[in-house]
Design a protein around this motif. Structure first.
Motif, PDB file in Angstrom:
ATOM      1  N   GLU A  23       0.834  -1.212   0.000  1.00 56.72           N
ATOM      2  CA  GLU A  23       0.000   0.000   0.000  1.00 56.72           C
ATOM      3  C   GLU A  23       0.865   1.257   0.000  1.00 56.72           C
ATOM      4  OE1 GLU A  23      -4.251  -0.853   2.027  1.00 56.72           O
ATOM      5  OE2 GLU A  23      -2.552  -0.772   3.408  1.00 56.72           O
ATOM      6  N   GLU A  24       1.880   1.272   0.848  1.00 61.87           N
ATOM      7  CA  GLU A  24       2.767   2.434   0.922  1.00 61.87           C
ATOM      8  C   GLU A  24       3.573   2.585  -0.359  1.00 61.87           C
ATOM      9  OE1 GLU A  24       4.555   5.825   1.842  1.00 61.87           O
ATOM     10  OE2 GLU A  24       2.871   4.943   2.927  1.00 61.87           O
ATOM     11  N   ARG A  25       4.063   1.484  -0.889  1.00 67.61           N
ATOM     12  CA  ARG A  25       4.855   1.535  -2.118  1.00 67.61           C
ATOM     13  C   ARG A  25       4.029   2.094  -3.271  1.00 67.61           C
ATOM     14  NH1 ARG A  25       5.519  -0.604  -7.031  1.00 67.61           N
ATOM     15  NH2 ARG A  25       7.630  -0.844  -7.802  1.00 67.61           N
ATOM     16  N   GLU A  26       2.789   1.668  -3.374  1.00 66.05           N
ATOM     17  CA  GLU A  26       1.952   2.160  -4.473  1.00 66.05           C
ATOM     18  C   GLU A  26       1.799   3.679  -4.398  1.00 66.05           C
ATOM     19  OE1 GLU A  26      -1.680   0.318  -6.596  1.00 66.05           O
ATOM     20  OE2 GLU A  26      -2.439   1.463  -4.883  1.00 66.05           O
ATOM     21  N   ARG A  27       1.533   4.192  -3.208  1.00 65.52           N
ATOM     22  CA  ARG A  27       1.410   5.657  -3.052  1.00 65.52           C
ATOM     23  C   ARG A  27       2.716   6.346  -3.463  1.00 65.52           C
ATOM     24  NH1 ARG A  27      -1.779   4.028   1.329  1.00 65.52           N
ATOM     25  NH2 ARG A  27      -0.011   3.920   2.743  1.00 65.52           N
ATOM     26  N   ASP A  46       4.640  10.470  -8.652  1.00 61.69           N
ATOM     27  CA  ASP A  46       5.185  11.370  -9.662  1.00 61.69           C
ATOM     28  C   ASP A  46       5.025  10.834 -11.078  1.00 61.69           C
ATOM     29  OD1 ASP A  46       6.079  13.251  -7.728  1.00 61.69           O
ATOM     30  OD2 ASP A  46       7.787  11.951  -7.294  1.00 61.69           O
ATOM     31  N   LEU A  47       4.039   9.966 -11.276  1.00 61.80           N
ATOM     32  CA  LEU A  47       3.793   9.370 -12.591  1.00 61.80           C
ATOM     33  C   LEU A  47       2.332   9.594 -12.993  1.00 61.80           C
ATOM     34  CD1 LEU A  47       5.778   6.091 -11.888  1.00 61.80           C
ATOM     35  CD2 LEU A  47       6.528   8.010 -13.326  1.00 61.80           C
ATOM     36  N   ALA A  67       5.126   5.897 -23.240  1.00 68.14           N
ATOM     37  CA  ALA A  67       6.475   6.401 -23.509  1.00 68.14           C
ATOM     38  C   ALA A  67       6.866   7.470 -22.484  1.00 68.14           C
ATOM     39  CB  ALA A  67       6.561   6.961 -24.930  1.00 68.14           C
ATOM     40  N   ALA A  68       5.916   8.331 -22.121  1.00 63.92           N
ATOM     41  CA  ALA A  68       6.182   9.351 -21.097  1.00 63.92           C
ATOM     42  C   ALA A  68       6.491   8.692 -19.754  1.00 63.92           C
ATOM     43  CB  ALA A  68       4.987  10.298 -20.978  1.00 63.92           C
ATOM     44  N   TYR A  69       5.799   7.610 -19.451  1.00 63.67           N
ATOM     45  CA  TYR A  69       6.055   6.836 -18.225  1.00 63.67           C
ATOM     46  C   TYR A  69       7.482   6.297 -18.231  1.00 63.67           C
ATOM     47  CZ  TYR A  69       5.756   2.632 -15.235  1.00 63.67           C
ATOM     48  OH  TYR A  69       5.982   1.646 -14.307  1.00 63.67           O
ATOM     49  N   ARG A  70       7.889   5.687 -19.346  1.00 65.63           N
ATOM     50  CA  ARG A  70       9.243   5.124 -19.445  1.00 65.63           C
ATOM     51  C   ARG A  70      10.297   6.217 -19.272  1.00 65.63           C
ATOM     52  NH1 ARG A  70       9.783   0.570 -17.972  1.00 65.63           N
ATOM     53  NH2 ARG A  70      11.735   0.468 -19.076  1.00 65.63           N
ATOM     54  N   ALA A  71      10.060   7.381 -19.879  1.00 67.15           N
ATOM     55  CA  ALA A  71      11.002   8.498 -19.758  1.00 67.15           C
ATOM     56  C   ALA A  71      11.053   9.010 -18.318  1.00 67.15           C
ATOM     57  CB  ALA A  71      10.608   9.624 -20.707  1.00 67.15           C
ATOM     58  N   ALA A  72       9.900   9.118 -17.679  1.00 70.47           N
ATOM     59  CA  ALA A  72       9.863   9.579 -16.291  1.00 70.47           C
ATOM     60  C   ALA A  72      10.569   8.588 -15.371  1.00 70.47           C
ATOM     61  CB  ALA A  72       8.420   9.790 -15.846  1.00 70.47           C
ATOM     62  N   TRP A 118      15.688   7.842  -4.717  1.00 68.58           N
ATOM     63  CA  TRP A 118      14.491   7.188  -5.258  1.00 68.58           C
ATOM     64  C   TRP A 118      14.802   5.748  -5.641  1.00 68.58           C
ATOM     65  CZ3 TRP A 118      12.517   4.723  -9.509  1.00 68.58           C
ATOM     66  CH2 TRP A 118      11.117   4.672  -9.618  1.00 68.58           C
ATOM     67  N   GLU A 119      15.920   5.559  -6.308  1.00 70.34           N
ATOM     68  CA  GLU A 119      16.286   4.217  -6.770  1.00 70.34           C
ATOM     69  C   GLU A 119      16.561   3.279  -5.600  1.00 70.34           C
ATOM     70  OE1 GLU A 119      17.224   1.158  -9.615  1.00 70.34           O
ATOM     71  OE2 GLU A 119      15.839   2.833  -9.453  1.00 70.34           O
TER      72      GLU A 119
END
Length: 114
Positions: free
Chosen positions: A26-30, A35-36, A68-73, A83-84
């Motif tokens: 649940e936390e990970r999904e939020r 930012d996507l 494609a925008a998702y992959r770039a983000a 983040w990583e």
């Protein structure tokens, strides 16, 4: 709609402590999707017969440009060390089995009762 589908098998750690796993998810999904904004919807499916302890994650996109925008983000986010380092904690909870791209059929088929 275009759907990016991931299939994951829960790790031994997740299977030992399902309560902690579901709280983490649940936390990970939020955190992950915050930012996507190009992701229109996310659905989760949990297998209870057959391949037990298997999850599917369906992320919906309006079209190929949104995907494609998702992959770039994601590429930009992965370049952020903080983040990583948070993203890779998923390896403690599951192993990726496969990934696929799905799309809606070109006809009006299927329904949902409210």
């Amino acid at each position: 709609m275009l759907y990016l589908v991931y299939r994951m098998r829960l790790s031994p750690r997740a299977r030992r402590d399902m309560k902690a796993f579901w709280a983490w998810l649940e936390e990970r999904e939020r955190w992950f999707y915050r930012d996507l904004p190009m992701v229109r919807e996310v659905r989760w499916y949990y297998s209870v017969v057959g391949e037990v302890y298997t999850l599917e994650n369906w992320a919906a996109f309006e079209d190929e440009a949104a995907w494609a925008a998702y992959r770039a983000a994601l590429a930009t986010l992965k370049a952020d060390t903080s983040w990583e380092s948070e993203r890779v904690t998923q390896e403690e909870w599951w192993d990726f089995l496969d990934t696929r791209i799905m799309t809606d059929p070109p006809v009006a088929a299927g329904f949902r009762r409210e």
